[in-house]
Design an enzyme around this catalytic site. Sequence first.
Site, PDB file in Angstrom:
ATOM      1  N   LYS A  38       0.845  -1.196   0.000  1.00 20.95           N
ATOM      2  CA  LYS A  38       0.000   0.000   0.000  1.00 20.95           C
ATOM      3  C   LYS A  38       0.877   1.242   0.000  1.00 20.95           C
ATOM      4  O   LYS A  38       1.905   1.300   0.701  1.00 20.95           O
ATOM      5  CB  LYS A  38      -0.886   0.007   1.252  1.00 20.95           C
ATOM      6  CG  LYS A  38      -1.888  -1.140   1.271  1.00 20.95           C
ATOM      7  CD  LYS A  38      -2.890  -1.017   0.159  1.00 20.95           C
ATOM      8  CE  LYS A  38      -3.857  -2.196   0.148  1.00 20.95           C
ATOM      9  NZ  LYS A  38      -4.888  -2.036  -0.908  1.00 20.95           N
TER      10      LYS A  38
ATOM     11  N   ASP B   7      -0.185   0.048  -4.581  1.00 20.00           N
ATOM     12  CA  ASP B   7      -1.624   0.345  -4.584  1.00 20.00           C
ATOM     13  C   ASP B   7      -1.865   1.581  -3.726  1.00 20.00           C
ATOM     14  O   ASP B   7      -1.683   1.542  -2.504  1.00 20.00           O
ATOM     15  CB  ASP B   7      -2.383  -0.863  -4.008  1.00 20.00           C
ATOM     16  CG  ASP B   7      -3.894  -0.653  -3.999  1.00 20.00           C
ATOM     17  OD1 ASP B   7      -4.367   0.435  -4.401  1.00 20.00           O
ATOM     18  OD2 ASP B   7      -4.608  -1.591  -3.568  1.00 20.00           O
TER      19      ASP B   7
ATOM     20  N   GLU C  79      -1.649   0.707  -8.852  1.00 21.40           N
ATOM     21  CA  GLU C  79      -3.095   0.477  -8.682  1.00 21.40           C
ATOM     22  C   GLU C  79      -3.780   1.698  -8.063  1.00 21.40           C
ATOM     23  O   GLU C  79      -3.265   2.292  -7.119  1.00 21.40           O
ATOM     24  CB  GLU C  79      -3.271  -0.749  -7.773  1.00 21.40           C
ATOM     25  CG  GLU C  79      -4.701  -1.158  -7.503  1.00 21.40           C
ATOM     26  CD  GLU C  79      -4.774  -2.542  -6.844  1.00 21.40           C
ATOM     27  OE1 GLU C  79      -3.921  -3.406  -7.163  1.00 21.40           O
ATOM     28  OE2 GLU C  79      -5.665  -2.752  -6.005  1.00 21.40           O
TER      29      GLU C  79
ATOM     30  N   GLU D 230     -11.704  -2.143  -8.972  1.00 24.47           N
ATOM     31  CA  GLU D 230     -12.412  -2.764  -7.850  1.00 24.47           C
ATOM     32  C   GLU D 230     -13.647  -1.972  -7.430  1.00 24.47           C
ATOM     33  O   GLU D 230     -14.528  -2.523  -6.764  1.00 24.47           O
ATOM     34  CB  GLU D 230     -11.454  -2.973  -6.671  1.00 24.47           C
ATOM     35  CG  GLU D 230     -10.962  -1.699  -6.029  1.00 24.47           C
ATOM     36  CD  GLU D 230      -9.822  -1.922  -5.041  1.00 24.47           C
ATOM     37  OE1 GLU D 230      -8.696  -2.173  -5.474  1.00 24.47           O
ATOM     38  OE2 GLU D 230     -10.049  -1.862  -3.826  1.00 24.47           O
TER      39      GLU D 230
ATOM     40  N   ASP E 226     -13.856  -7.074  -8.956  1.00 25.44           N
ATOM     41  CA  ASP E 226     -13.969  -7.999  -7.818  1.00 25.44           C
ATOM     42  C   ASP E 226     -15.292  -8.729  -7.972  1.00 25.44           C
ATOM     43  O   ASP E 226     -16.349  -8.090  -8.070  1.00 25.44           O
ATOM     44  CB  ASP E 226     -13.931  -7.202  -6.508  1.00 25.44           C
ATOM     45  CG  ASP E 226     -13.815  -8.119  -5.292  1.00 25.44           C
ATOM     46  OD1 ASP E 226     -14.596  -9.101  -5.207  1.00 25.44           O
ATOM     47  OD2 ASP E 226     -12.964  -7.848  -4.435  1.00 25.44           O
TER      48      ASP E 226
ATOM     49  N   HIS F  53      -9.602  -8.542  -8.559  1.00 25.63           N
ATOM     50  CA  HIS F  53      -9.356  -8.080  -7.189  1.00 25.63           C
ATOM     51  C   HIS F  53     -10.028  -9.055  -6.233  1.00 25.63           C
ATOM     52  O   HIS F  53     -11.121  -9.546  -6.527  1.00 25.63           O
ATOM     53  CB  HIS F  53      -9.987  -6.686  -7.044  1.00 25.63           C
ATOM     54  CG  HIS F  53      -9.947  -6.113  -5.658  1.00 25.63           C
ATOM     55  ND1 HIS F  53     -10.988  -6.251  -4.757  1.00 25.63           N
ATOM     56  CD2 HIS F  53      -8.994  -5.389  -5.027  1.00 25.63           C
ATOM     57  CE1 HIS F  53     -10.664  -5.624  -3.633  1.00 25.63           C
ATOM     58  NE2 HIS F  53      -9.463  -5.094  -3.770  1.00 25.63           N
TER      59      HIS F  53
ATOM     60  N   GLU G 144      -5.017 -12.470  -6.252  1.00 26.54           N
ATOM     61  CA  GLU G 144      -4.738 -11.622  -5.091  1.00 26.54           C
ATOM     62  C   GLU G 144      -4.986 -12.422  -3.815  1.00 26.54           C
ATOM     63  O   GLU G 144      -6.102 -12.891  -3.561  1.00 26.54           O
ATOM     64  CB  GLU G 144      -5.616 -10.365  -5.104  1.00 26.54           C
ATOM     65  CG  GLU G 144      -5.380  -9.505  -3.878  1.00 26.54           C
ATOM     66  CD  GLU G 144      -5.786  -8.067  -4.039  1.00 26.54           C
ATOM     67  OE1 GLU G 144      -6.634  -7.768  -4.900  1.00 26.54           O
ATOM     68  OE2 GLU G 144      -5.243  -7.226  -3.281  1.00 26.54           O
TER      69      GLU G 144
HETATM   70 MG    MG Z   1      -6.671  -2.091  -4.374  1.00 23.50          MG
END
Ligand code: MG
Length: 378
Positions: free
Chosen positions: A169, A197, A223, A249, A272, A299, A332
Amino acid sequence: MHLVKITSVRTHILHHDLERPFQSSFSTFRARRHLLVEIETDTGLTGWGECLGPADINAAVVRAMTPQLLGRSPLEIEPIWLDIYNQFRDQGQRGVIHTALSGIDIALWDIAGHHFDAPIHQLMGGAWRTSIPAYATGGFRPEGGDHATACAKEMAQYVAEGFKAVKIKIGYGVESDLATIAAVREAIGEDVELMIDANHGYDAIDAITVGRQAAKYNIHWFEEPVVPEALRAYQQVRQEQPIPVAAGETWHGRWAIDEALQQDTVQILQPDVCGAGGLSEARKIITLADIHHVRLVPHVWGTAVALAAGLHFHAILPPAPPSHEQRSPRLEFDRTYNPFRQEIIQTPIEHESGMVSVPTGPGLGISINRDALQRYCV
Ligand SMILES: [Mg+2]
């Protein structure tokens, strides 16, 4: 032949307070909280689904949709999907209508699998692969902690477990993020794929700066650099920095995704299955990705129910393009702490040296552990 009918729709909110809260660019996770949907039938067959996003709102919307399910055949999956969507579309072209409907749709596919004694991927046309190379997702910022140090240590651990790809992240500030990325690349070596991300924590100017400066660390994708509504900012980020841009997502159903793809926002699309509208909608999004020629990498976030649904989604992704050396999109595989993620099913879905097998049992191919479910249900 007896016509199977839906007799009840139950929502299960699972909750665990986190001893060590963690942060994305904009939220602080103090608990893991997810919603499962259970659909029962008069033949004793039960199906399970999961909704992405806030559990309480999803539960309320699933309850509002329930009258349209009771008494119907669970095998009429597409008619049910469209009937429900049509009743809610005026207020729900994306967002919670799609996430709630996702849990219902996945549970219906699970029932169909049990009814026909076949795994979902077989009912949906067949699998292209039986196991999926996974990437480890984690690298959130510990609340009050040092992100670079914590993140480098965490990622080195995943590599030691056998993962060949990891995602961290970012979105906590340009300087801080670049320091974290450098520390992580140093810790994992040159051969492991690294994804970043931002959870849309940047505007286009900062995202372009981060992308240009992070590119030297060989980043596999960038991302959600910017907020999902800003399609032209996506275009700009894609054009003005060298890292492939990924998102999807929160674009949910086919219309939002088509709009984003028409505007050349991303090279990598990440729907997702628990948010986009379930497996029925996932199949339509596969076609969109094919037509627009973008790479589709689903995702996944949530419990083992979401993971199982994600594995069936992965299984039916056609090779793009078909070739001798077929590339498989990576699964993922969330490694952040969640005690009930695997406990709620009888046989945990684990990775082996970074590979995860597609379930082969009927439906989702999992069985729910009711004792564990009860322990975490609120
Ligand atoms: Mg993400």
